[in-house]
Design a protein around this motif. Structure first.
Motif, short mmCIF file in Angstrom:
data_model
loop_
_atom_site.label_atom_id
_atom_site.label_comp_id
_atom_site.label_asym_id
_atom_site.label_seq_id
_atom_site.Cartn_x
_atom_site.Cartn_y
_atom_site.Cartn_z
N GLY A 1 16.73 -6.08 14.88
CA GLY A 1 16.46 -5.44 13.36
C GLY A 1 16.53 -6.99 12.72
N ILE A 2 17.24 -7.80 12.87
CA ILE A 2 17.32 -9.13 12.05
C ILE A 2 16.01 -9.89 12.08
CG2 ILE A 2 18.26 -11.37 11.97
CD1 ILE A 2 21.02 -10.17 12.79
N VAL A 3 15.20 -10.12 13.44
CA VAL A 3 14.19 -10.58 13.47
C VAL A 3 12.89 -9.80 12.83
CG1 VAL A 3 12.54 -11.31 15.33
CG2 VAL A 3 14.88 -11.75 15.85
N LEU A 4 13.05 -8.49 13.25
CA LEU A 4 11.88 -7.71 12.45
C LEU A 4 11.96 -7.58 10.95
CD1 LEU A 4 11.30 -5.09 15.24
CD2 LEU A 4 9.59 -6.75 14.56
N GLY A 5 13.08 -7.70 10.39
CA GLY A 5 13.32 -7.39 8.83
C GLY A 5 12.82 -8.65 8.15
N PRO A 6 13.50 -8.47 6.99
CA PRO A 6 12.84 -9.76 6.07
C PRO A 6 13.45 -11.29 6.43
CG PRO A 6 14.45 -8.36 4.92
CD PRO A 6 14.24 -7.71 6.35
N SER A 7 14.54 -11.33 7.16
CA SER A 7 15.09 -12.63 7.44
C SER A 7 13.97 -13.50 8.14
CB SER A 7 16.47 -12.65 8.33
OG SER A 7 17.21 -11.67 7.36
N VAL A 8 13.38 -12.88 9.05
CA VAL A 8 12.59 -13.82 10.12
C VAL A 8 10.94 -13.32 10.00
CG1 VAL A 8 12.13 -14.58 12.68
CG2 VAL A 8 14.31 -14.11 11.60
N MET A 9 10.58 -12.29 10.50
CA MET A 9 9.35 -11.86 10.59
C MET A 9 8.92 -11.47 9.11
SD MET A 9 8.25 -12.08 13.75
CE MET A 9 6.90 -10.83 14.29
N GLY A 10 9.79 -10.98 8.00
CA GLY A 10 9.42 -10.67 6.89
C GLY A 10 9.01 -12.02 5.92
N ARG A 11 9.42 -13.15 6.57
CA ARG A 11 8.72 -14.45 6.01
C ARG A 11 7.38 -14.57 6.35
NH1 ARG A 11 12.82 -16.97 3.37
NH2 ARG A 11 14.86 -16.29 3.84
N ILE A 12 6.65 -14.01 7.22
CA ILE A 12 5.13 -14.41 7.60
C ILE A 12 4.54 -13.61 6.65
CG2 ILE A 12 3.73 -13.89 9.61
CD1 ILE A 12 5.63 -13.75 11.55
N PRO A 13 3.64 -14.34 6.13
CA PRO A 13 2.68 -13.86 4.87
C PRO A 13 1.88 -12.53 5.49
CG PRO A 13 2.48 -16.14 5.09
CD PRO A 13 3.28 -15.87 6.08
N GLY A 14 2.01 -11.50 4.75
CA GLY A 14 1.52 -10.38 5.24
C GLY A 14 1.93 -9.29 6.30
N PHE A 15 2.78 -9.79 6.99
CA PHE A 15 3.57 -9.07 8.08
C PHE A 15 4.29 -7.94 7.43
CE2 PHE A 15 7.14 -7.90 10.57
CZ PHE A 15 6.63 -7.39 11.79
N LYS A 16 5.07 -8.06 6.56
CA LYS A 16 5.76 -6.97 5.83
C LYS A 16 4.92 -6.03 5.23
CE LYS A 16 9.19 -5.63 2.52
NZ LYS A 16 8.47 -4.61 1.82
N ASP A 17 3.85 -6.08 4.39
CA ASP A 17 2.68 -5.46 3.85
C ASP A 17 1.91 -4.74 4.96
OD1 ASP A 17 3.74 -6.27 1.27
OD2 ASP A 17 2.42 -7.89 1.36
N ALA A 18 1.57 -5.38 5.99
CA ALA A 18 0.72 -4.69 6.95
C ALA A 18 1.52 -3.84 7.79
CB ALA A 18 0.15 -5.72 7.87
N ILE A 19 2.68 -4.11 8.20
CA ILE A 19 3.58 -3.19 9.23
C ILE A 19 4.56 -2.43 8.31
CG2 ILE A 19 4.83 -3.37 11.47
CD1 ILE A 19 1.75 -4.17 11.51
#
Length: 123
Positions: free
Chosen positions: A62-80
């Motif tokens: 949950g931490i890795v997939l959330g905004p703390s880690v993967m959410g900082r990758i440009p476009g990841f949050k908007d795509a997934i």
């Protein structure tokens, strides 16, 4: 005159299945839940070797997939995990939490609660 079937939301029709559609949110929800479950299982294997329970893998996922880690990758949050789809995944998470707490309540040994009722009330 023959009736024409409506276009399906699929890859063969040229549509992006990860694009959020409020009238048909199940496609993106299945993608999201698959990513979450696979990631949790992949983390559970090495953490199992370290004698950690599966819930630790779920918290780390949950931490890795959330905004703390993967959410900082440009476009990841908007795509997934687009903002419009979050209420659906939050609803399922809340229902899962209610079922989990119900299961925990079923496993409570009432003899222990009756025996230590003073401590139980204090807690």
């Amino acid at each position: 005159m023959s009736a024409k079937a409506p276009q399906q939301a699929g890859v063969f029709a040229g549509l992006n299945p990860s694009q959020f559609n409020a009238s048909d949110p199940i496609v993106l929800f299945i993608i999201q839940s698959t990513i979450i479950l696979v990631f949790c299982r992949l983390l559970a294997v090495p953490l199992g070797w370290l004698k950690q329970p599966r819930v630790i893998a779920e918290v780390i996922a949950g931490i890795v997939l959330g905004p703390s880690v993967m959410g900082r990758i440009p476009g990841f949050k908007d795509a997934i995990f687009p903002t419009a789809s979050l209420p659906f995944i939050n609803l399922i998470a809340t229902i899962g939490l209610v079922f989990f707490l119900f299961q925990v309540g079923l496993e409570v040994d009432l003899r222990v609660v009756r025996r230590d009722w003073r401590k139980s009330i204090a807690i």
